[in-house]
Design an enzyme around this catalytic site. Structure first.
Site, short mmCIF file in Angstrom:
data_model
loop_
_atom_site.label_atom_id
_atom_site.label_comp_id
_atom_site.label_asym_id
_atom_site.label_seq_id
_atom_site.Cartn_x
_atom_site.Cartn_y
_atom_site.Cartn_z
N CYS A 5 0.86 -1.19 0.00
CA CYS A 5 0.00 0.00 0.00
C CYS A 5 0.89 1.25 0.00
O CYS A 5 1.73 1.40 0.90
CB CYS A 5 -0.90 0.02 1.24
N CYS A 11 -0.51 6.38 6.79
CA CYS A 11 -1.88 6.10 7.23
C CYS A 11 -1.85 5.38 8.59
O CYS A 11 -1.01 4.51 8.81
CB CYS A 11 -2.54 5.23 6.18
N CYS A 14 -3.00 0.52 9.23
CA CYS A 14 -2.41 -0.83 9.23
C CYS A 14 -1.06 -0.88 9.94
O CYS A 14 -0.33 0.11 10.00
CB CYS A 14 -2.18 -1.30 7.79
N CYS A 94 -6.32 1.82 -0.43
CA CYS A 94 -6.41 0.86 0.68
C CYS A 94 -6.82 -0.52 0.18
O CYS A 94 -7.71 -0.65 -0.65
CB CYS A 94 -7.45 1.38 1.68
N GLN A 220 -19.02 -8.52 14.42
CA GLN A 220 -17.61 -8.77 14.10
C GLN A 220 -17.28 -8.14 12.75
O GLN A 220 -18.04 -8.30 11.80
CB GLN A 220 -17.34 -10.28 14.05
N GLU A 270 -25.41 -9.40 28.14
CA GLU A 270 -24.79 -8.28 27.43
C GLU A 270 -25.21 -6.98 28.12
O GLU A 270 -26.36 -6.84 28.53
CB GLU A 270 -25.23 -8.32 25.96
N ASP A 312 -16.72 -13.98 25.60
CA ASP A 312 -16.01 -13.20 24.59
C ASP A 312 -15.93 -11.76 25.09
O ASP A 312 -16.61 -10.86 24.57
CB ASP A 312 -16.80 -13.30 23.26
N CYS A 339 -9.77 -11.19 22.34
CA CYS A 339 -9.16 -10.36 21.28
C CYS A 339 -7.90 -9.70 21.82
O CYS A 339 -7.34 -8.82 21.18
CB CYS A 339 -10.17 -9.32 20.78
#
Ligand SMILES: C[S@@+](CC[C@H](N)C(=O)[O-])C[C@H]1O[C@@H](n2cnc3c(N)ncnc32)[C@H](O)[C@@H]1O
Length: 382
Positions: A5, A11, A14, A94, A220, A270, A312, A339
């Site tokens: 890229c 940027c 990433c 991108c 997600q 939740e 999660d 995560c």
């Protein structure tokens, strides 16, 4: 390897564009393992890292910001430059966003440049344009565009919505919204949301299940890799025929609905009311009757009586009270989706001390080109 890229390094989007995807996956494995071994968690069966089925254009949601390319330059909309607050890269090069998003961005940019729009400058307290949120159901093609401005934005947006509707897109425009947000915090938040075109939601499909996604509900961000993640979690849970399963931190109930095909009863917990409402609606939409959803903090929930627990949590992992409740629940099987390997390592240490054994671990890459990775761990009570 040179970067794939041209905006990489400038940027802020990433972390990995200058190495092969195989090398990126190895780096993610090394980082996750480093944290787990440092915390004293080993001895489990490692099932490897599953790469994302797609690494190009995989993001089903992007929150773009308005700003300028250089200080005082013309209006831009896109991704913030690394370490910059107002300066933006318009991501036409991108490779992690959908091509439709680029057409929407370029139209938005020319529309607001021509009509004299200015970006919201928090310090100077000038301008009105804040964010442009674009979502796409990867398996349905349905697109939602939500323009976020300050409440003082007063222009008529019918031409904006009409222009978006006239774009030639691979997917189909289902929803255009205008949200006003007076908050000083740089987050996408709604004081008021008005419908400009279509309906105020889109659908996504994962296997046989259909999900309604509303402007602020969690989903997600990589639909194809989400399927890999959910299938791994289901496989780790094993035989849950006739079982009562708790799905903690359930979001819009995606995992609960996947589990419902096999379990007797799934209870999702939740904290965000809008997500709970969406979870209930998604259950009804799919004619699922053995899922219930409770709105509240996991830390305050009675967790006893479950045969298996799937959780999660957000990046911070389990708070002490939530951990105490989980240990007290004494479920035979726990599947922990994380995560953040750092908080996972901390939480696994505690669960191990409380009599659980980490049996299996698999990493799933949901976020190619970024530093993030998901882990799925099977724990059994001794
Ligand atoms: C990583 S997301 C999980 C989403 C879901 N499992 C899925 O795959 O779509 C974490 C969820 O936990 C919720 N959450 C955060 N803190 C919570 C708490 N203390 N109690 C209950 N839910 C919480 C968030 O609102 C968010 O929906």
């Amino acid at each position: 390897m040179t970067s794939i890229c041209p905006d990489f390094g400038i940027c802020g989007g990433c972390t990995h564009q200058d190495i092969s995807y195989e090398d990126e996956l190895s780096l993610k494995e090394q980082a996750a393992f480093g944290l787990l071994t440092e915390a004293g968690v080993y001895g489990f069966l490692y099932l490897g890292i599953a790469g994302s089925p797609v690494t190009v254009g995989y993001k089903n949601k992007m929150e773009f910001a308005f700003g300028d390319g250089v200080k005082g330059g013309p209006l831009e909309v896109g991704i913030r430059k690394k370490g910059r607050y107002y300066e933006i890269v318009t991501p036409i090069n991108c490779n992690i966003i959908d091509e439709d998003y680029k057409k929407i961005l370029l139209f938005t940019l020319s529309f607001f440049r021509e009509t004299g729009g200015s970006f919201y400058h928090k310090a100077a307290k000038t301008g009105t344009l804040r964010h442009l949120v674009v979502r796409k159901g990867v398996f349905t093609g349905e697109i939602m565009v939500n323009l976020v401005t300050t409440p003082s934005f007063a222009a008529d947006l019918r031409a904006f919505a009409g222009g978006l509707a006239g774009l030639e897109l691979d997917g189909g425009l289902s929803s255009v919204l205008h949200t006003t947000n007076a908050s000083v915090a740089d987050v996408v938040k709604s004081d008021m949301t008005a419908l400009l075109y279509g309906r105020d939601f889109i659908y996504e499909r994962l296997n046989r299940l259909r999900f309604k996604i509303t402007p602020f509900s969690f989903f997600q961000t990589n639909s194809q890799a989400a399927l890999v993640l959910y299938e791994t979690a289901l496989e780790f849970l094993g035989d849950i025929t006739g079982a009562k399963v708790l799905d903690l931190y359930c979001g819009t109930g995606t995992i609960s609905l996947f589990l419902s095909e096999r379990a007797r009863l799934v209870t999702g917990v939740e904290i965000v009311p809008e997500a709970v409402a969406a979870a209930r609606e998604n259950a009804a939409l799919n004619n699922i009757e053995n899922c219930e959803f409770i709105c509240g903090d996991v830390s305050d929930m009675p967790t006893d009586g479950a045969d298996a627990i799937i959780l999660d949590p957000p990046r911070e992992g389990l708070r002490p009270k939530a951990m105490a409740g989980l240990i007290k629940a004494a479920a035979g099987t726990i599947v922990y989706i994380s995560c953040n390997p750092k908080t996972l390592a901390r939480d696994l240490t505690e669960l191990t001390q409380a009599g659980y054994v980490a049996e299996k671990l698999k990493l799933v890459d949901m976020f190619p080109r970024t530093a993030h990775v998901e882990a799925v761990v099977l724990l059994r009570r001794l």
